[in-house]
Write a protein that holds these residues in place. Structure first.
Motif, PDB file in Angstrom:
ATOM      1  N   ASN A 121     -40.157 -60.133  35.551  1.00 58.54           N
ATOM      2  CA  ASN A 121     -41.159 -61.158  35.245  1.00 58.54           C
ATOM      3  C   ASN A 121     -42.432 -60.941  36.060  1.00 58.54           C
ATOM      4  O   ASN A 121     -43.542 -61.033  35.534  1.00 58.54           O
ATOM      5  CB  ASN A 121     -40.609 -62.557  35.532  1.00 58.54           C
ATOM      6  CG  ASN A 121     -39.637 -62.998  34.459  1.00 58.54           C
ATOM      7  OD1 ASN A 121     -39.615 -62.431  33.360  1.00 58.54           O
ATOM      8  ND2 ASN A 121     -38.807 -63.980  34.763  1.00 58.54           N
ATOM      9  N   GLN A 138     -45.984 -60.389  34.286  1.00 56.30           N
ATOM     10  CA  GLN A 138     -47.099 -61.306  34.527  1.00 56.30           C
ATOM     11  C   GLN A 138     -48.316 -60.608  35.144  1.00 56.30           C
ATOM     12  O   GLN A 138     -49.438 -61.090  35.041  1.00 56.30           O
ATOM     13  CB  GLN A 138     -46.646 -62.466  35.423  1.00 56.30           C
ATOM     14  CG  GLN A 138     -45.856 -63.505  34.631  1.00 56.30           C
ATOM     15  CD  GLN A 138     -44.894 -64.272  35.513  1.00 56.30           C
ATOM     16  OE1 GLN A 138     -45.000 -64.255  36.728  1.00 56.30           O
ATOM     17  NE2 GLN A 138     -43.946 -64.964  34.887  1.00 56.30           N
ATOM     18  N   ASN A 139     -48.053 -59.462  35.785  1.00 60.18           N
ATOM     19  CA  ASN A 139     -49.167 -58.727  36.362  1.00 60.18           C
ATOM     20  C   ASN A 139     -49.599 -57.551  35.498  1.00 60.18           C
ATOM     21  O   ASN A 139     -50.255 -56.631  35.979  1.00 60.18           O
ATOM     22  CB  ASN A 139     -48.813 -58.271  37.781  1.00 60.18           C
ATOM     23  CG  ASN A 139     -48.859 -59.449  38.749  1.00 60.18           C
ATOM     24  OD1 ASN A 139     -49.923 -59.801  39.246  1.00 60.18           O
ATOM     25  ND2 ASN A 139     -47.710 -60.093  38.960  1.00 60.18           N
ATOM     26  N   GLY A 146     -42.387 -56.410  28.516  1.00 63.23           N
ATOM     27  CA  GLY A 146     -41.664 -57.679  28.561  1.00 63.23           C
ATOM     28  C   GLY A 146     -40.218 -57.644  28.111  1.00 63.23           C
ATOM     29  O   GLY A 146     -39.503 -58.632  28.235  1.00 63.23           O
TER      30      GLY A 146
END
Lengths: 300, 300, 300, 300
Positions: free
Chosen positions: B38, B42-43, D31
């Protein structure tokens, strides 16, 4: 003995009824090969395969293995040997003539782990190892069913360090009764006494579950795991009085990695152990190994 | 540095200008992979390659290496690390982020035998080993011509057990001057003092010319010959204060037979030594090796 | 030639000034070994190493390689050969006597990839390959610097399928001028014409970058990748007129996995190629290879 | 089934009663790992082992294998799968969840050569291959005694090219009756029809007795002998309609030399065949192999 194995051995003896092997070890000097090959020629033998090695030219020790074909060899064994004696004396030889059709009688010793025994039995069954397996001796009952399914006598002789002498006395008696020529320790986890070893000099083959001289002694896989090695191995060697210090016949390795715990190494190691032992026994049965000091010359 | 090598390194940096590697070691518990992935998502980082290993589920130590692609990574190095600190603290991690385009600076130490040095230089020259070779240090002059032909600074620092301290002082000064990140001992036949080793923890790679733990110490080929082994090997390992006892990175072997004297084994051994060292250095440069206690986890 | 290499070769010639090698191929029959060893004994030669092989006892072809030591051999070369002629005729032999101290002159052909050339030069430099490297020929300039750094003449002869005849004419001229005995194609990417091959029968060694007969022809790594193999290999062989169909000398493999693209396979393959070629050339220089029909007997 | 084997399998199921494996193949995009690991975390599963591979970053295909531990997994199989469906749809995944304690049922097909069958049975017997061996099918009677000694049903179904359809009809009936999941061809020398293959897509493993693509088709050892190769090999692969062209799982080789006739190569080859097949079957049973186009991704 299963019928197919019996047939294999019989066929082998027929196909090799004129075959002999001459094994020589002597101080090096010019003329050895000539003298030997003349002897063979004059006695009607044709050289099929010949291997030689000299530790050090002129000053060293000379080793020779010749496989020959000699029509009508059977029945002339003693004559052949007796004639060769003169040549041998000229060159101060240690020597032997083996007759390929005379099968040697082998005893296998095993404990609870059966993978090496199984490999030997199957290689024997399929004709790869040519010998009479006279009996299997174990300090446990685990191997009985497997051994007897091949029609081979199985003898359970309890053994541990407290009853070593008694156990060995019984074993020696059996070996004599079965007229055994040589012994294979197929993961037999007991130490043998010097007296026992002395009774079968260079005629006991052991499999050690490490690439010697790493991890001499007990629990090699546990120690290999502790050290973090990336290779594990196995070593087949002749048994002498120094534990795991006898002449090395063959070694091999397999890769392991950080994920392999001692138990995994044991499993992986079984694959190496069984092939390294089987190769060693095969070369021994084919008289391809000469022992010199604490080393082997392997003509393969 | 030769023009082609310079071009190789430059191309490598361009091709990897968005690439980073995250290395983690922490007590195992559920949720680590999720938290880390995650964070990366997210980065703006995509996971390219991921390897993990747990010594013992729930109770053991968890190791993770992730290679990620993060457009615009350059310039954001500190930000990335600073953001990750929070995740790391949650899981009590030892960790590092490496930026693939930041080349590490390597020093090579060598004595009179040049085969390992040569292999490293050629693998570097052909783009296999990606690093800045900052300098080569030797206690002899033999390597100078080879090293300087690659445009690499060569420093001769006499060394032996009587002048160890002085020699190491000069070496450490040079290493600092050249801003060296890590050291490869490419058959450098001197023992290093604890102080020297402590200055580069897990950052000195040595090649030992035997399959450790067999033949620890001096003259392994001579002892291998005496023992009559059928395999000889080599081991690359990180240097610790215990001679030849550091964490093993890689090992390999080659076959020898009764005809091979100690001198032959040395020659054969060179081929194993150079490839085992080159593989170890390559994996190290690619951050594929995590050291844990006295072992390595190699994610290759 | 570098001074150390010059010294190596000189030392080798000194150490082997009494050494010869007898190579024989003839129909099998009893008495060959005896006749040959008597000949050697009577001419003051001691057998140091002897290897023989028979394709089929009594009906097959017999091969023999003997390495002998004969004090005062130099100057008696023609006498030795002339005396042996009588023995040879008795047994209908194809034969040769090589004098170890007479170095053979080798030409190396290369294109743009230098890893095999480099390996040969270094093995030669360190005394592993004993030969005079007379010159290096290439259709590109890439190897010039490396070759000339060893003091070896380098000749750039452009070559491609349109100018094959002209290129080969120039090459043959050079080979004659430099008095070359044999040729090593160290990744020389041009096809040779039958005329060229006929000029050096069983004296051109090539390295093919696959385990033949898999991937005969162009681009083996690309095709290996397409097929999804788990092993890649290399093959050194004598060149005949059938592309990649000549007698195989040596083969070896390395593991690859699903992560390795064709480019990775090329890199991994280089390590196999260079060692497989170097071994093949070494055995050839030691007269260990006999060619029979389209196969090799390798006495190593 | 022997009592010890029964015990092995039972112990394995107990030890793995909470273990599952998630297998994924989908277009690569950022992801995926995060989404999957969150799903597992939220469902109380801890990741024990994770392997991933992307053919080509951003544009390629992404492969993932996760071994997880999830207390109370038994009884929640359908719930787990049903919950995962949502994640899978987001990323357009082909996927499966395997429950390690659910043993797969295997049929082994064999002809007259038993070495591969024997290896499989022994590896199964000693706990290395974890599966229910449902039955053994053969077109000969040779294997009956061996198979039945393990308490496994043996079915003799005569087969040859003239009665292929009828034979396969009987085989398919048996496979259904025994509820078989997958088939191992352990040197079953008959060609299968497209209809048969289609019934078990990527679920039939074959051993081919050469290092493919060398020696596709019949009599590879004879052809290897003719060509004079120095290595022989074996290949385990999934069966497709193109003979010997299916996705390769594993390959290995052994050395041979000029002394080895086709018969010797066969014997040597047996050792490679049995280990290459056993490794392939083991990895398959552990869900370590993903098939993509005509290749395998092997996470081992």
């Amino acid at each position: 003995m299963p019928e197919t194995t019996h047939q294999h051995l019989h066929n082998f003896q027929e196909a090799n009824k004129d075959k002999g092997r001459l094994l020589i070890c002597c101080p090096d000097q010019p003329g050895i090969v000539g003298a030997v090959s003349n002897f063979l020629f004059q006695n009607g033998a044709n050289i099929m395969e010949s291997s030689q090695y000299t530790t050090d030219a002129y000053e060293g020790t000379f080793f020779l293995r010749i496989e020959f074909d000699c029509p009508g060899l059977q029945g002339k064994e003693e004559e052949m040997k007796s004639k060769f004696r003169a040549v041998a004396e000229n060159f101060n030889m240690k020597w032997d003539i083996k007759f390929v059709y005379e099968l040697r009688r082998t005893a296998i010793f095993v404990s609870k782990q059966l993978h090496c025994l199984r490999e030997l039995l199957w290689e024997w069954h399929s004709g790869e190892l040519v010998t009479d397996i006279a009996l299997v001796v174990s300090n446990h009952e685990d191997a009985r069913e497997l051994v007897e399914s091949f029609g081979i006598p199985f003898h359970h002789i309890p053994a541990n360090k407290d009853i070593r002498k008694e156990a060995e006395a019984k074993q020696l008696e059996l070996l004599e009764e079965y007229n055994v020529d040589q012994i294979v320790l197929a993961r037999y986890m007991q130490i043998l006494t010097p007296d026992f070893v002395a009774a079968y000099p260079s005629r006991i083959i052991n499999i050690h579950h490490s690439f010697l001289p790493a991890f001499v002694g007990a629990n090699p896989y546990g120690r290999a795991y502790e050290r973090g090695v990336k290779l594990i191995g196995a070593t087949s060697h002749y048994v002498t009085n120094d534990l795991d210090e006898g002449p090395i016949i063959e070694q091999d390795i397999m890769r392991v990695d950080h994920r392999d715990h001692a138990e995994d190494m044991k499993k992986i190691g079984r694959k190496v152990e069984r092939s390294v032992l089987a190769r060693g026994v095969k070369w021994d049965l084919e008289d391809r190994i000469l022992v010199h000091k604490n080393k082997t010359i392997v003509f393969n």
